[in-house]
Motif scaffolding. Structure first.
Motif, mmCIF file in Angstrom:
data_model
loop_
_atom_site.group_PDB
_atom_site.id
_atom_site.type_symbol
_atom_site.label_atom_id
_atom_site.label_comp_id
_atom_site.label_asym_id
_atom_site.label_seq_id
_atom_site.Cartn_x
_atom_site.Cartn_y
_atom_site.Cartn_z
ATOM 1 N N SER A 79 9.183 -1.668 -4.406
ATOM 2 C CA SER A 79 7.772 -1.409 -4.661
ATOM 3 C C SER A 79 7.170 -2.517 -5.504
ATOM 4 C CB SER A 79 7.603 -0.072 -5.391
ATOM 5 O OG SER A 79 8.114 1.002 -4.628
ATOM 6 N N GLN A 118 3.755 -3.164 -7.871
ATOM 7 C CA GLN A 118 2.527 -2.670 -8.494
ATOM 8 C C GLN A 118 1.769 -3.863 -9.051
ATOM 9 O OE1 GLN A 118 1.205 0.885 -9.340
ATOM 10 N NE2 GLN A 118 -0.415 -0.666 -9.270
ATOM 11 N N SER A 174 4.709 -2.711 3.812
ATOM 12 C CA SER A 174 3.639 -1.723 3.948
ATOM 13 C C SER A 174 2.839 -1.711 2.650
ATOM 14 C CB SER A 174 4.206 -0.331 4.251
ATOM 15 O OG SER A 174 5.055 0.100 3.199
ATOM 16 N N ARG A 175 1.777 -0.961 2.634
ATOM 17 C CA ARG A 175 0.909 -0.979 1.458
ATOM 18 C C ARG A 175 0.230 0.365 1.251
ATOM 19 N NH1 ARG A 175 -4.119 -4.637 3.814
ATOM 20 N NH2 ARG A 175 -4.946 -3.085 5.248
ATOM 21 N N ASP A 176 -0.224 0.545 0.020
ATOM 22 C CA ASP A 176 -1.037 1.701 -0.339
ATOM 23 C C ASP A 176 -2.234 1.138 -1.096
ATOM 24 O OD1 ASP A 176 -2.251 3.901 -1.589
ATOM 25 O OD2 ASP A 176 -0.351 4.988 -1.704
ATOM 26 N N ASN A 177 -3.336 0.990 -0.406
ATOM 27 C CA ASN A 177 -4.509 0.366 -1.019
ATOM 28 C C ASN A 177 -5.023 1.156 -2.217
ATOM 29 O OD1 ASN A 177 -4.414 -1.647 0.866
ATOM 30 N ND2 ASN A 177 -6.059 -0.832 2.134
ATOM 31 N N ALA A 178 -4.997 2.454 -2.113
ATOM 32 C CA ALA A 178 -5.523 3.296 -3.192
ATOM 33 C C ALA A 178 -4.746 3.097 -4.492
ATOM 34 C CB ALA A 178 -5.486 4.762 -2.775
ATOM 35 N N LYS A 179 -3.459 2.831 -4.365
ATOM 36 C CA LYS A 179 -2.618 2.647 -5.553
ATOM 37 C C LYS A 179 -2.430 1.182 -5.894
ATOM 38 C CE LYS A 179 0.036 6.901 -4.802
ATOM 39 N NZ LYS A 179 1.390 7.475 -4.585
ATOM 40 N N ASN A 180 -2.970 0.302 -5.081
ATOM 41 C CA ASN A 180 -2.789 -1.139 -5.266
ATOM 42 C C ASN A 180 -1.310 -1.499 -5.309
ATOM 43 O OD1 ASN A 180 -3.883 -3.724 -5.420
ATOM 44 N ND2 ASN A 180 -3.907 -3.744 -7.653
ATOM 45 N N TYR A 195 5.017 -2.483 -0.520
ATOM 46 C CA TYR A 195 6.403 -2.079 -0.422
ATOM 47 C C TYR A 195 7.140 -3.014 0.531
ATOM 48 C CZ TYR A 195 4.153 2.118 -2.202
ATOM 49 O OH TYR A 195 3.395 2.986 -2.948
#
Length: 113
Positions: free
Chosen positions: A20, A22, A69-75, A78
């Motif tokens: 991950s 961050q 992959s990514r999680d835009n909301a959490k910035n 992965y």
């Protein structure tokens, strides 16, 4: 800008890990994002990344085993790594693509039986 990679650890050859990343102070997707690694005694090298345009880039040694992959909301971003090999033991880092001169401490991946 701070980039913190996590999720490393000990895995057996052939195993999988999910790393991950961050980011703080800047959106990870304001530019491309990529994962890099540094094997002990070697220079840091690109593993895989996604360009700002969305196109992917990966080192020859990946051979389709890794995915970003990514999680835009959490910035967050992965790196899913499958079928890991002993020679892939390294410190893994996330950064932008192209990389900026801000490197976090990375996360150590050990591949051993």
């Amino acid at each position: 800008v701070q980039l913190q990679a996590s999720g490393g650890g000990l895995v057996q050859p052939g195993g999988s890990l999910r790393l991950s990343c961050q980011a703080s102070g800047r959106s990870l997707w304001s530019d491309g994002v990529a994962w890099y690694r540094q094997v002990q005694g070697n220079e840091r090298e690109l593993v895989a990344g996604v360009r700002r345009s969305g196109g992917g880039v990966q080192a020859n040694f990946v051979q389709g085993r890794f995915a970003i992959s990514r999680d835009n909301a959490k910035n967050m971003a992965y790196l899913q790594m499958n079928n890991l090999k002993p020679e892939e033991a390294a410190v893994y880092y996330c950064n932008f693509y192209p990389a900026v001169d801000t490197w976090g401490p990375g996360t150590l991946v050990t591949v051993s039986s």
